[in-house]
Design a protein around this motif. Structure first.
Motif: not given
Lengths: 299, 299
Positions: A169, A177, A232
């Motif tokens: 994603k 992340r 996401h």
């Protein structure tokens, strides 16, 4: 004279590469792809890559430095994966302002060593240089990798009609992340062993920037369905297009093999999304994307 | 906690390398020598090296940028020569403050391309990243080279009794020589083909810093005759010891072969001085040298 900002990153790179003499005959891939590809053995190419991350651009002083170190190595592992290859040897060059402590630098090194070891690679040298404040900490990674000649995939070989896929994603990476992602090495090995990918790259500057690069390198265009983008949680399609630092694989597949890929992927990688986002068209029928991350526009 | 300045460059590097796991078995030479030495082919090792030069430390904004580019590549060619090897592929990473013009950067690239071509090597990739003012321009070079296994010479293999030689003259490099020196590649090839050098390195941080490094790596000591140092015109022995950036070869020769070397050298390299400056002794009988260039003491 135009400033670096006005010229933009791609034009600056084009002007600099124009200073180089013609490429030697044994160079498989030179500047412009994710990595340089040079002769190694009868069955393998060697991959060469450098990549810099800089305080204030790619990380902030307050970060956990072990995560920053992980990211510095993982970005290059992802570049090698983008061509079907694996990392092998790393060298680390750091320019260190005097305000940094040895504890911060040790944590950085631990993170780098962890990520290298997780990918069967090693840090084998480097260089440190002091710089005066208020310069930022700069970490420059150089690495070699190898790729089986039968598995090498470039960004410049997409064909009209090919189907465009992305792994995972997109969007919102800066929430954290971007510091501890796992490069798509297993996925890349599987895709290239099974000869699914006709062209491939990793998404580091955002789909809006990277897909046009793949298309330009391949002299083709693209049509994608923005509503199909896998976002996401909490991210808009706009963020998925523009945020960058996703480190997912962007690749194309011949239309005759796309259905086979979609059938086999969930068995090989349960839980990892694979999304068809569009297809490759003639250059003059391309849609246009603007946005993504320009390294000169946001210093 | 001690600052980076108080720890000094060698101690910072030692502390960082302590974070790495044990070296893999197929690594011939890891961190600490001029270059990493990794497997390549049946008859050759591959050499890996990174090296950073930074505005304000290694060059000034007002310099001729073509010469700065030459220097950036030549330093690495010299590192490979120091081990008996030759450069092959270069990658160039630059972090560019917005105040730089494309003309300056093009000149820099021309200088790099000139130096690579002069040594049968090529620039095959790299990365550019914008940084915000007032950061300095940073140029990080990564390179691979090759060395015949029979010609590899390390800095860690000097023996008690060996005679210490240097090529050329020392001192005063900052007057300009540091920007357009010719790395001692031919001399290194000749020395290693004829198996004269038992240990070797290039002089980048000054003899006062580099000779103790060679001795420490070899677990030996040294005695040199300071009055024998070959000084550039107008330079004192103090400058010859401490200025740095000489890019001459420092090497040791078995005493049984020193006379043969001194006889053959002037025939092979007329006009290039070769000077015996002393000999290798046991560690506990070493003289001490202080000075030279510390990358953390002079940022």
């Amino acid at each position: 004279m135009k400033s670096m900002h006005e010229l933009g990153e791609d034009e600056v790179v084009r002007r600099l590469l124009a200073q180089l003499p013609p490429a030697p005959h044994d160079l498989r891939v030179g500047p412009g792809d994710d990595c340089a590809v040079v002769p190694f053995s009868r069955t393998q190419w060697q991959l060469l890559k450098t990549d810099a991350i800089i305080e204030g651009v790619h990380f902030l002083r307050g970060e956990n430095f072990r995560r920053v170190g992980w990211k510095a190595i993982a970005r290059v592992v992802s570049d090698f994966a983008a061509m079907g290859g694996m990392a092998r040897w790393f060298l680390v060059t750091m320019s260190i302002p005097p305000s940094y402590t040895i504890d911060e630098l040790e944590a950085l090194y631990q993170g780098m060593a962890d990520c290298a070891a997780a990918h069967q690679a090693s840090i084998v040298g480097g260089e440190t240089t002091g710089v005066s404040s208020p310069a930022p900490l700069g970490i420059s990674i150089a690495a070699t990798g190898v790729v089986k000649k039968s598995q090498l995939v470039l960004r410049s070989t997409a064909q009209r009609g090919d189907v465009i896929f992305i792994t995972g994603k997109l969007g919102g990476s800066l929430a954290g992340r971007h510091l501890d992602f796992l490069p798509r090495v297993r996925e890349s090995q599987w895709l290239t062993q099974h000869r699914f990918a006709t062209a491939m790259m990793d998404l580091s500057d955002g789909l809006a920037k990277d897909l046009p690069r793949l298309a330009m390198a391949s002299s083709v265009g693209f049509q994608i369905d923005l509503s199909a983008l896998p976002c996401h949680d909490g991210c808009s399609p706009h963020q998925a297009l523009n945020d960058g630092e996703d480190y997912e694989l962007l690749f194309t597949v011949s239309p005759s093999r796309a259905r086979s890929l979609q059938r086999k992927w969930p068995l090989a990688f349960p839980g990892i999304p694979l999304t068809c986002i569009g297809h490759i068209v003639e250059k003059d029928q391309s849609m246009q994307l603007r946005g993504g991350w320009d390294h000169f526009a946001h210093p």
